[in-house]
Design a protein around this motif. Structure first.
Motif: not given
Length: 318
Positions: A106-109, A271-272, A286-293
């Motif tokens: 697993f890798k959190l992007r 990850l939650r 099931y958080v896989m990616r965090i995107e800042v916008t």
């Protein structure tokens, strides 16, 4: 000594009395109508719901400081079973492959409006400063459970990545597919859209679905099982979002443990998100990616989350 740069914060306008009274009136009108689904699905109802949501955000931000904490409980009050909400076992092949290896790959992007995009393993996340908090999860369906969560504060991850000046929202992309999008006739698409917004209380659940998720009207009949994804169409996966005020709150964490053990799949492994001053459907699993916008436009249908796109409040403060 060089001064440490100030962390970015969402700019919140000064309270406006007339705007508050208007929003509060809208909120009262909706509450007086009870669960009137037809009204809630109408344009007038949607405007009233939005006014109520604005009032909710206004009051919470007016009465609480950014550091005001949700109540924490002694371990003696931890629920014997923390009821899962939402999806309980994502059917997506990519997720199942990660789960089969206990998320070793697993890798959190972390990307978007950041200076230093990140790819963080569970080991990387566990090496960062951690926070443990015993809090109550309040589901929109009316049930609650108390759990002991351990994880990395979201602020630590965002500071590591470095926010760009125009950063405003944090979007969480999740692994679980809720439905599949396919080409439809305009009338059919419009009819289905109305169905999705016609149940703002999430009351309807399939008979015998006690082992299915809560905080999700369609946990039993909308979320797919292990199927041929390519044949089904484009996956519509769960997503959520918060603003920078909640992102930097000390109780907003990316949890990897529940009650002293690695997070179970049914509760959101690996990850939650825990954002403790908001309702259960904001606690993305099931958080896989965090995107800042800078804007929520372009994500889903622009509502800021899977259920928000279907008529729920974006700011679900409690």
């Amino acid at each position: 000594m060089k001064a440490r740069p100030e962390r970015p914060r969402l700019s919140i306008p000064e309270p406006h009395r007339r705007g508050f009274l208007t929003a509060a009136a809208g909120l009262f009108g909706v509450s007086a109508l009870g669960g009137c689904d037809r009204f809630a699905a109408s344009p007038t109802g949607q405007r009233a719901l939005k006014a109520g949501e604005d009032a909710n955000l206004f009051v919470q931000r007016l009465l609480l400081t950014p550091a005001s904490l949700a109540k924490e409980f002694p371990d003696s009050q931890i629920s014997p079973w923390f009821k899962p909400n939402g999806t309980i076992d994502p059917p997506d092949r990519a997720y199942k492959a990660l789960s089969a290896k206990r998320f070793q790959d697993f890798k959190l992007r972390v990307d978007g409006l950041v200076e230093r995009p990140q790819d963080l393993s569970l080991a990387d996340l566990r090496a960062l400063p951690a926070r443990t908090q015993t809090t109550r999860h309040d589901c929109v369906e009316g049930w609650s459970a108390i759990g002991k969560w351990t994880g990395v504060p979201l602020s630590e991850v965002l500071q590591r990545a470095g926010l760009k000046p125009n950063a405003r929202y944090i979007v969480f992309h999740c692994a679980d597919t809720m439905e599949y999008a396919a080409s439809e006739e305009p009338d059919e698409a419009e009819e289905k859209s109305a169905e999705k917004t016609a149940n703002p209380g999430m009351e309807s659940r399939p008979e015998g679905a006690e082992n299915q998720a809560s905080d999700s009207k369609a946990a039993g009949d909308e979320a797919p099982t292990d199927v041929d994804e390519a044949a089904q169409g484009t996956p519509v996966r769960y997503y959520e979002s918060i603003d920078l005020t909640d992102a930097f709150h000390p109780q907003t964490i990316l949890a990897y443990d529940l009650n002293g053990q690695a997070l179970p799949v049914s509760n959101g492994a690996p990850l939650r998100l825990r954002v403790e001053r908001q309702l259960g459907y904001k606690q993305a699993k099931y958080v896989m990616r965090i995107e800042v916008t800078e804007t929520l436009n372009g994500f889903g249908e622009g509502g800021g989350g899977y259920w928000e796109d279907r008529g729920y409040e974006w700011y679900a403060g409690i």
